[in-house]
Write a protein that holds these residues in place. Sequence first.
Motif, PDB file in Angstrom:
ATOM      1  N   TYR A 145       0.933  -1.382  -0.036  1.00 56.25           N
ATOM      2  CA  TYR A 145      -0.034  -0.015  -0.094  1.00 56.25           C
ATOM      3  C   TYR A 145       0.893   1.168   0.208  1.00 56.25           C
ATOM      4  CZ  TYR A 145      -3.738  -3.309   0.923  1.00 56.25           C
ATOM      5  OH  TYR A 145      -4.832  -4.205   0.956  1.00 56.25           O
ATOM      6  N   GLY A 146       2.063   1.296  -0.031  1.00 55.44           N
ATOM      7  CA  GLY A 146       3.099   2.126  -0.178  1.00 55.44           C
ATOM      8  C   GLY A 146       3.213   2.963   1.143  1.00 55.44           C
ATOM      9  N   ILE A 147       3.471   4.445   1.153  1.00 54.64           N
ATOM     10  CA  ILE A 147       3.587   5.224   2.197  1.00 54.64           C
ATOM     11  C   ILE A 147       2.041   5.962   2.769  1.00 54.64           C
ATOM     12  CG2 ILE A 147       4.943   7.249   3.257  1.00 54.64           C
ATOM     13  CD1 ILE A 147       6.368   4.435   2.401  1.00 54.64           C
ATOM     14  N   LEU A 148       1.486   5.783   3.525  1.00 53.26           N
ATOM     15  CA  LEU A 148       0.257   6.246   4.022  1.00 53.26           C
ATOM     16  C   LEU A 148       0.222   7.549   5.143  1.00 53.26           C
ATOM     17  CD1 LEU A 148      -1.467   2.862   4.195  1.00 53.26           C
ATOM     18  CD2 LEU A 148      -1.389   4.448   1.999  1.00 53.26           C
ATOM     19  N   PRO A 149      -0.051   8.841   4.707  1.00 56.99           N
ATOM     20  CA  PRO A 149      -0.371   9.549   5.794  1.00 56.99           C
ATOM     21  C   PRO A 149      -1.406   9.311   7.025  1.00 56.99           C
ATOM     22  CG  PRO A 149       0.007  10.898   3.651  1.00 56.99           C
ATOM     23  CD  PRO A 149      -0.451   9.142   3.520  1.00 56.99           C
ATOM     24  N   ALA A 150      -1.047   9.673   8.242  1.00 53.17           N
ATOM     25  CA  ALA A 150      -1.809   9.263   9.152  1.00 53.17           C
ATOM     26  C   ALA A 150      -1.788  10.386  10.349  1.00 53.17           C
ATOM     27  CB  ALA A 150      -1.554   8.005   9.602  1.00 53.17           C
ATOM     28  N   PHE A 151      -2.893  10.141  11.250  1.00 52.84           N
ATOM     29  CA  PHE A 151      -2.799  11.038  12.374  1.00 52.84           C
ATOM     30  C   PHE A 151      -3.127  10.128  13.684  1.00 52.84           C
ATOM     31  CE2 PHE A 151      -5.297  13.223  15.678  1.00 52.84           C
ATOM     32  CZ  PHE A 151      -4.714  14.325  15.814  1.00 52.84           C
ATOM     33  N   VAL A 152      -2.220  10.315  14.614  1.00 51.84           N
ATOM     34  CA  VAL A 152      -2.364   9.368  15.950  1.00 51.84           C
ATOM     35  C   VAL A 152      -2.668  10.385  17.211  1.00 51.84           C
ATOM     36  CG1 VAL A 152      -0.695   7.853  17.280  1.00 51.84           C
ATOM     37  CG2 VAL A 152      -0.075   8.066  15.110  1.00 51.84           C
ATOM     38  N   SER A 153      -3.807   9.598  17.836  1.00 51.97           N
ATOM     39  CA  SER A 153      -4.321  10.303  18.956  1.00 51.97           C
ATOM     40  C   SER A 153      -4.282   9.153  19.961  1.00 51.97           C
ATOM     41  CB  SER A 153      -5.800  10.839  18.695  1.00 51.97           C
ATOM     42  OG  SER A 153      -6.320  11.158  19.916  1.00 51.97           O
ATOM     43  N   ALA A 154      -3.777   9.477  21.074  1.00 56.36           N
ATOM     44  CA  ALA A 154      -3.682   8.465  21.974  1.00 56.36           C
ATOM     45  C   ALA A 154      -3.828   8.933  23.571  1.00 56.36           C
ATOM     46  CB  ALA A 154      -2.280   7.487  21.977  1.00 56.36           C
ATOM     47  N   SER A 155      -4.152   8.038  24.357  1.00 57.85           N
ATOM     48  CA  SER A 155      -3.990   8.577  25.967  1.00 57.85           C
ATOM     49  C   SER A 155      -2.928   7.399  26.461  1.00 57.85           C
ATOM     50  CB  SER A 155      -5.429   8.241  26.511  1.00 57.85           C
ATOM     51  OG  SER A 155      -5.664   7.079  26.434  1.00 57.85           O
ATOM     52  N   TYR A 156      -2.222   7.861  27.457  1.00 63.41           N
ATOM     53  CA  TYR A 156      -1.307   7.121  28.054  1.00 63.41           C
ATOM     54  C   TYR A 156      -1.216   7.353  29.722  1.00 63.41           C
ATOM     55  CZ  TYR A 156       1.390  11.619  28.424  1.00 63.41           C
ATOM     56  OH  TYR A 156       1.705  12.824  28.746  1.00 63.41           O
ATOM     57  N   SER A 284      13.292  12.565   3.103  1.00 67.85           N
ATOM     58  CA  SER A 284      11.914  13.345   2.720  1.00 67.85           C
ATOM     59  C   SER A 284      10.768  12.398   3.316  1.00 67.85           C
ATOM     60  CB  SER A 284      11.756  13.566   1.217  1.00 67.85           C
ATOM     61  OG  SER A 284      11.659  12.033   0.475  1.00 67.85           O
ATOM     62  N   ARG A 285      11.007  11.206   3.924  1.00 65.13           N
ATOM     63  CA  ARG A 285       9.942  10.361   4.530  1.00 65.13           C
ATOM     64  C   ARG A 285       9.048   9.894   3.329  1.00 65.13           C
ATOM     65  NH1 ARG A 285       6.914  12.877   8.652  1.00 65.13           N
ATOM     66  NH2 ARG A 285       6.597  10.715   9.415  1.00 65.13           N
ATOM     67  N   THR A 286       9.570   9.736   2.223  1.00 61.03           N
ATOM     68  CA  THR A 286       8.600   9.207   1.059  1.00 61.03           C
ATOM     69  C   THR A 286       9.077   7.638   0.967  1.00 61.03           C
ATOM     70  OG1 THR A 286      10.477   9.869  -0.663  1.00 61.03           O
ATOM     71  CG2 THR A 286       8.757  11.435  -0.225  1.00 61.03           C
ATOM     72  N   ASP A 287      10.093   7.098   1.495  1.00 62.34           N
ATOM     73  CA  ASP A 287      10.638   5.795   1.590  1.00 62.34           C
ATOM     74  C   ASP A 287      11.278   5.518   2.833  1.00 62.34           C
ATOM     75  OD1 ASP A 287      10.854   3.384   0.609  1.00 62.34           O
ATOM     76  OD2 ASP A 287      11.117   3.695  -1.403  1.00 62.34           O
TER      77      ASP A 287
END
Length: 296
Positions: A145-156, A284-287
């Motif tokens: 699926y390649g490089i997928l932009p994402a958003f992380v939200s967590a509690s700790y 560049s965080r493309t790979d």
Amino acid sequence: MKKIYFKRMFFLVLLAFLSACGGSADDESGVALCADGTTTQSAGKQGACSHHGGLAVTPTPVPKPTVVPTPAPVPVVGSSAGLWLGKTTANRSITSLVLNDGTFYNFYSVAGNPNKIAGVVQGAGTASNGTFQSNNAKDFNLEGYGILPAFVSASYTAKSAFSGTVAYSDSRFGVTSFSSSYDRDYETKPNSTNIAGVFSGVVSTSSGNESAAVNISAAGVITGAGTSTCSISGSVTPRADGNVYDMVIKFGGSPCLFANQSLTGISYFNSSTKRLYAAAPNSSRTDGVVFVGAKF
């Protein structure tokens, strides 16, 4: 007259002796000589020898101690930092490393197979009052699926639990939930001799997967090669904030995907399972490159 003269000479000699030793006859806690040859026990105090013609020698003021300000503490994301082991709702095992500066690497497995890595979610986040967030996460997926932009939200909870969601910009992947627990192996002091050895495993990039053998010397020097004959060199350096190593990987020429390039990332060695986890994105965080191997 001779007695006064002798007394004056005696105290002048005493003054010279104490000055040479780093002290002073006029120190506030000592004796001072008055102008008429008499002495006073009030050296350094206002009015000393006021009825005897004043002081023969002006007392040297006692210097005040220099106050050195305490440096302000460097802010860190230490409360969320650690090694976190757990699972996603899709039955993927996860091995997550959150560093003190907020940088994180979340290795996740193939669904139902904890021994095969399927990708790494990497980025930088911020933590405050039990909440961790990252809006620049990227999923380096190794399942095509390649490089997928994402958003992380967590509690700790510090050194206890870390759980949350990974939401993808691509609606095909929706939201993945995860939960994990703190592993105290993070508190093991990293040492190049601990990580030294030969590791056999799989190296993965956007061009695919291949078997590879990697050797790490006791000095932290990396050498290795894959079945494609792509060779690597580099180094690992123990970090100060946890059981993690900073890593530099230098690729050889063709047929390497990153021919003659250097990538930087991290390595983690699990001493109980004898497994090495390593990941390094390009600038560049493309790979990037991911390696997981077992120690011989």
